[in-house]
Design an enzyme around this catalytic site. Sequence first.
Site, short mmCIF file in Angstrom:
data_model
loop_
_atom_site.label_atom_id
_atom_site.label_comp_id
_atom_site.label_asym_id
_atom_site.label_seq_id
_atom_site.Cartn_x
_atom_site.Cartn_y
_atom_site.Cartn_z
CG HIS A 1 -1.72 1.27 1.33
ND1 HIS A 1 -2.88 1.45 0.60
CD2 HIS A 1 -1.54 2.42 2.02
CE1 HIS A 1 -3.37 2.65 0.85
NE2 HIS A 1 -2.58 3.26 1.71
NE ARG B 1 -10.51 10.05 9.42
CZ ARG B 1 -9.66 9.36 8.65
NH1 ARG B 1 -10.04 8.21 8.11
NH2 ARG B 1 -8.45 9.80 8.42
CG ASP C 1 -12.16 3.38 5.76
OD1 ASP C 1 -11.72 4.21 6.58
OD2 ASP C 1 -11.92 3.45 4.55
CE LYS D 1 -9.31 2.25 3.15
NZ LYS D 1 -9.45 3.63 2.77
CB SER E 1 -8.79 4.85 7.33
OG SER E 1 -9.16 4.97 5.99
N1 URA Z 1 -6.17 6.98 2.86
C1 URA Z 1 -7.09 6.19 3.46
O1 URA Z 1 -7.45 5.14 2.96
N2 URA Z 1 -7.59 6.59 4.66
C2 URA Z 1 -7.22 7.72 5.27
O2 URA Z 1 -7.71 8.00 6.35
C3 URA Z 1 -6.27 8.54 4.63
C4 URA Z 1 -5.75 8.14 3.42
#
Ligand code: URA
Length: 424
Positions: free
Chosen positions: A76, A162, A155, A181, A177
Amino acid sequence: MIARKRDGAEHSSAEIRWLIERYTAGELPDYQMSAWAMAVFLRGMSVAETAALTQSMLASGTTLSWSDGPAVVDKHSTGGIGDKTSLIIAPLLASCGLRVPMLSGRGLGATGGTLDKLEAIPGYRTDLSLVEITRVVDQVGCVITGASAELAPADRKLYALRDVTGTVPSIPLITASIMSKKLAEGPSALVLDVKFGSGAFMKSLEKARELARSLVATGTRMGVATTALITDMNQPLGRLAGNAVEVDESLDVLRGSGPADVRELSLALAAEILVSAKSAPTLSTARSVLEKCLASGAAYERFRQMVAEQGGNLDAPRPRAAAFIIESPTAGFLAAVDAEAIGYAIIELGGGRKKLGQSIDLAVGIEMLVRVGDRIERDQPLIRVFARPPEQQETRHQLLSALTITPAAASPWPLIVERITETL
Ligand code: URA
């Protein structure tokens, strides 16, 4: 600092789970959740609380499950301009025998999105179902598609909240977050590319380090072998930034050429995975295995197979707009690049979205013809711009203002600044 309850104690896993379950079920109103998100934004969370939040968000949806077989792994990146390493790393790791279910996103802020880039390949589908994801990974070893709504739905809901309550830049909230994922993909090893600098989410090295440590601590605590590299995003990665042009540059790397920085970063991140997945004993052994997979054409072949399985035609022409060149108004040294401004200039050209759901022009983009530290002559070509219509004064002005040319020599950051690991 840590968001404490009134009596000063940390929140227990059960309390955090209750909060996330109620919020996802629609039983907790947005105004209460906003207050909680702001408390976390201001006071922080402990490692245990962040892991509990990640676990609860992960448990809010489905997780991919895999049959016995090669290790399931992923990478990621926190995002940057010209960051196309996903297109290289997924097939590269698959060609080394690993399984890579890479669930990616679209452009965010100034940065481009992997799904948008891949959609420049005619026919390529980014909306695979969970059944299709499993089938493509079983057949090819890798898939790159969008995350389905069934994965970590908490999320989705919390991120949208947010976004409108000023609570995005919170290390524990970003950690939960991202990791909820990624962990929903069911990996046993994960590498994180945490970028810092002008084109990154984290502008300072210190903040990137804090985020990398939090991500690695959370992944490790949750039983996934996780490492992170902190990498330079003070200028675009590679030469090309845009959508179709980034596919072209990724293919160059997969065919054994391409810019040195893109190749180097892809190899370094992939090597972390091979070691974490116990497919190689050391980073240097991992590197030589990966170099062979690039040189033999095996990684390129995996990419071709993945594209075909996802409905795309790699032989069909990809769109590229007509080009014009921006020349230097002065002599000196390229001291700095505002990579974020370059990302926004690409968005202005139509290469990214200003509004949710907007369609984008996959044919536009830029090519950096100089790097930080280069000596620059007056009238030397600095940036090639792919635009429709080709000559645009506003873009010329925006891009020139993104470059700082000084009389004194300047040196760039190293590409990989730090490696973050944790042993429990
Ligand atoms: N990318 C994400 O997936 N979540 C965040 O909170 C910030 C960047």
